[in-house]
Design a protein around this motif. Sequence first.
Motif, PDB file in Angstrom:
ATOM      1  N   LEU A  48       3.920   8.424   0.465  1.00 62.03           N
ATOM      2  CA  LEU A  48       3.843   8.907  -0.910  1.00 62.03           C
ATOM      3  C   LEU A  48       5.041   9.788  -1.248  1.00 62.03           C
ATOM      4  CD1 LEU A  48       0.049   9.851  -1.316  1.00 62.03           C
ATOM      5  CD2 LEU A  48       1.219   7.834  -2.167  1.00 62.03           C
ATOM      6  N   ILE A  49       5.368  10.697  -0.335  1.00 64.18           N
ATOM      7  CA  ILE A  49       6.496  11.606  -0.582  1.00 64.18           C
ATOM      8  C   ILE A  49       7.810  10.837  -0.669  1.00 64.18           C
ATOM      9  CG2 ILE A  49       7.814  13.540   0.384  1.00 64.18           C
ATOM     10  CD1 ILE A  49       5.191  14.527   1.631  1.00 64.18           C
ATOM     11  N   ILE A  50       7.993   9.862   0.230  1.00 64.43           N
ATOM     12  CA  ILE A  50       9.239   9.093   0.246  1.00 64.43           C
ATOM     13  C   ILE A  50       9.389   8.279  -1.035  1.00 64.43           C
ATOM     14  CG2 ILE A  50      10.443   7.185   1.395  1.00 64.43           C
ATOM     15  CD1 ILE A  50       9.329   8.208   4.034  1.00 64.43           C
ATOM     16  N   THR A  51       8.318   7.613  -1.448  1.00 68.69           N
ATOM     17  CA  THR A  51       8.409   6.805  -2.668  1.00 68.69           C
ATOM     18  C   THR A  51       8.626   7.672  -3.901  1.00 68.69           C
ATOM     19  OG1 THR A  51       5.981   6.825  -2.806  1.00 68.69           O
ATOM     20  CG2 THR A  51       7.009   4.924  -1.742  1.00 68.69           C
ATOM     21  N   PHE A  52       8.025   8.846  -3.937  1.00 64.89           N
ATOM     22  CA  PHE A  52       8.211   9.723  -5.089  1.00 64.89           C
ATOM     23  C   PHE A  52       9.654  10.230  -5.153  1.00 64.89           C
ATOM     24  CE2 PHE A  52       8.147  13.968  -7.044  1.00 64.89           C
ATOM     25  CZ  PHE A  52       7.616  13.639  -8.283  1.00 64.89           C
ATOM     26  N   TYR A  58      16.579   7.808  -7.752  1.00 62.70           N
ATOM     27  CA  TYR A  58      17.270   6.639  -8.278  1.00 62.70           C
ATOM     28  C   TYR A  58      16.805   6.266  -9.688  1.00 62.70           C
ATOM     29  CZ  TYR A  58      18.930   6.006  -3.504  1.00 62.70           C
ATOM     30  OH  TYR A  58      19.512   6.197  -2.278  1.00 62.70           O
ATOM     31  N   GLY A  59      15.847   7.001 -10.203  1.00 64.43           N
ATOM     32  CA  GLY A  59      15.350   6.694 -11.542  1.00 64.43           C
ATOM     33  C   GLY A  59      14.747   5.320 -11.635  1.00 64.43           C
ATOM     34  N   ASN A  60      14.064   4.885 -10.586  1.00 72.16           N
ATOM     35  CA  ASN A  60      13.490   3.544 -10.512  1.00 72.16           C
ATOM     36  C   ASN A  60      12.020   3.607 -10.897  1.00 72.16           C
ATOM     37  OD1 ASN A  60      12.458   1.012  -9.663  1.00 72.16           O
ATOM     38  ND2 ASN A  60      14.183   0.785  -8.252  1.00 72.16           N
ATOM     39  N   CYS A  67       4.451   4.485  -6.376  1.00 69.16           N
ATOM     40  CA  CYS A  67       3.999   5.809  -5.901  1.00 69.16           C
ATOM     41  C   CYS A  67       2.707   6.221  -6.595  1.00 69.16           C
ATOM     42  CB  CYS A  67       5.104   6.827  -6.150  1.00 69.16           C
ATOM     43  SG  CYS A  67       4.635   8.520  -5.691  1.00 69.16           S
ATOM     44  N   PHE A  68       2.646   6.050  -7.922  1.00 72.77           N
ATOM     45  CA  PHE A  68       1.438   6.447  -8.649  1.00 72.77           C
ATOM     46  C   PHE A  68       0.252   5.551  -8.287  1.00 72.77           C
ATOM     47  CE2 PHE A  68       4.571   8.006 -12.042  1.00 72.77           C
ATOM     48  CZ  PHE A  68       4.678   9.226 -11.401  1.00 72.77           C
ATOM     49  N   TYR A  69       0.537   4.278  -8.019  1.00 74.53           N
ATOM     50  CA  TYR A  69      -0.542   3.374  -7.570  1.00 74.53           C
ATOM     51  C   TYR A  69      -1.102   3.834  -6.224  1.00 74.53           C
ATOM     52  CZ  TYR A  69      -2.788  -0.772  -5.674  1.00 74.53           C
ATOM     53  OH  TYR A  69      -3.681  -1.636  -5.109  1.00 74.53           O
ATOM     54  N   LEU A  70      -0.221   4.207  -5.289  1.00 73.91           N
ATOM     55  CA  LEU A  70      -0.676   4.676  -3.983  1.00 73.91           C
ATOM     56  C   LEU A  70      -1.437   6.000  -4.106  1.00 73.91           C
ATOM     57  CD1 LEU A  70       2.434   3.849  -1.756  1.00 73.91           C
ATOM     58  CD2 LEU A  70       0.294   2.584  -1.954  1.00 73.91           C
ATOM     59  N   ILE A  71      -1.019   6.850  -5.046  1.00 74.86           N
ATOM     60  CA  ILE A  71      -1.751   8.104  -5.269  1.00 74.86           C
ATOM     61  C   ILE A  71      -3.161   7.813  -5.768  1.00 74.86           C
ATOM     62  CG2 ILE A  71      -1.847  10.157  -6.741  1.00 74.86           C
ATOM     63  CD1 ILE A  71       1.173  10.322  -6.567  1.00 74.86           C
ATOM     64  N   SER A  72      -3.303   6.819  -6.661  1.00 73.99           N
ATOM     65  CA  SER A  72      -4.642   6.471  -7.154  1.00 73.99           C
ATOM     66  C   SER A  72      -5.511   5.936  -6.020  1.00 73.99           C
ATOM     67  CB  SER A  72      -4.524   5.442  -8.275  1.00 73.99           C
ATOM     68  OG  SER A  72      -3.991   4.212  -7.786  1.00 73.99           O
ATOM     69  N   VAL A  73      -4.898   5.142  -5.108  1.00 68.91           N
ATOM     70  CA  VAL A  73      -5.641   4.659  -3.939  1.00 68.91           C
ATOM     71  C   VAL A  73      -6.100   5.831  -3.084  1.00 68.91           C
ATOM     72  CG1 VAL A  73      -5.461   3.340  -1.800  1.00 68.91           C
ATOM     73  CG2 VAL A  73      -4.506   2.413  -3.915  1.00 68.91           C
ATOM     74  N   TRP A  74      -5.230   6.822  -2.898  1.00 68.36           N
ATOM     75  CA  TRP A  74      -5.578   8.002  -2.100  1.00 68.36           C
ATOM     76  C   TRP A  74      -6.729   8.777  -2.733  1.00 68.36           C
ATOM     77  CZ3 TRP A  74      -3.825  13.180  -3.711  1.00 68.36           C
ATOM     78  CH2 TRP A  74      -4.321  14.172  -2.852  1.00 68.36           C
TER      79      TRP A  74
END
Length: 348
Positions: A48-52, A58-60, A67-74
């Motif tokens: 999560l930290i790496i993707t954020f 990189y403004g991607n 990242c937000f999808y993985l946070i919702s899974v968490w």
Amino acid sequence: MSLLPKAFTLAANRWFASRAPTSDSAALNLRNVYIFFSREGLLFAVLLIITFIAGINYGNNLVLGLCFYLISVWLISFHVTFAHISGLKVRLLDVTMAEAGAPVWVTLQLRSENRQPRRQLLFSFEQADEQKKNKANKNSNRHNNRIENQSSIMVTKLQDEQIIRLPVQTHVRGQLELPRLTIKTVYPLGIMRAWSYVYFARTAWVYPKPEAFDWQAQYAIASQEDLPTGAQYRQGQDDFERLDSYIEGESLARVSWGHVARGQGMLTKHFADPVGHEQTLDYADMPAAHHEQKLAQLAHGALTLGQLGVPFNMCLPNEAPSDVSSAAMMGEGDSFAQVCLLRLAKSL
């Protein structure tokens, strides 16, 4: 350097104990259920930290979306894992007595009122001293190794009610306080680990490990053919005991028809089975020199006489006032042997 982690562990254990009252039944709720990342969940948190950071750097938007999808899974895993263990009820049903060095078995009742079954619940008693456990594992036989492997139970599916049995290893004679019970789960995704502690009020009793001694030198067990004068008998069918006047309603098979033929009236034959000569297991008669060895020899004597069915009693020094009445009691069989073993476990 090792004092700080130890002090932190003791403080954490006191805090956990303050939030879970000592009782033989417990319900898991917001107060005594804890949740944190599992080992795999820590790797998930790093992801999560790496993707954020990558998405911000990189403004991607795709990386930020991931990242937000993985946070919702968490967050969903956090809620489901906590709800999966919360509400579970645990009740202590029975604790067996065991000899020193053998495990006592604890019977627990698990109850779930959820409509959906609970899955992947791990129950285990904590070991108070890991070093003792390791030494015991090295010196134990195959049977003890199997017991160690059963020290934790995974309940794969709990619906309504279930009974489980867990061992608690013993080391010394006396009263044993049950270690805290740990209940944990990582269901459903393995990202979060929820756990709870249960502290039981009931204790277990551990009697001394029986130690064989020169039994014949101390006590001579009479055979049925050569019983002393003080032998006891019980009603049976083996040995003739006496003749009594016939009472109406008694079986005619017991009537002595020889006496009837001689005109001596109707007499009933009574039989008895010998149950052995009374024995007294006296603490002072044990050949050992040390207190614990004497108790171990008394345990061996109680088990032996109990298996033979010989009536006996046991004399112990410095017995607790609550056991004084039972000290003078005479009994026989395995059940009375267990009573004597409990007295040995409570002996001062």
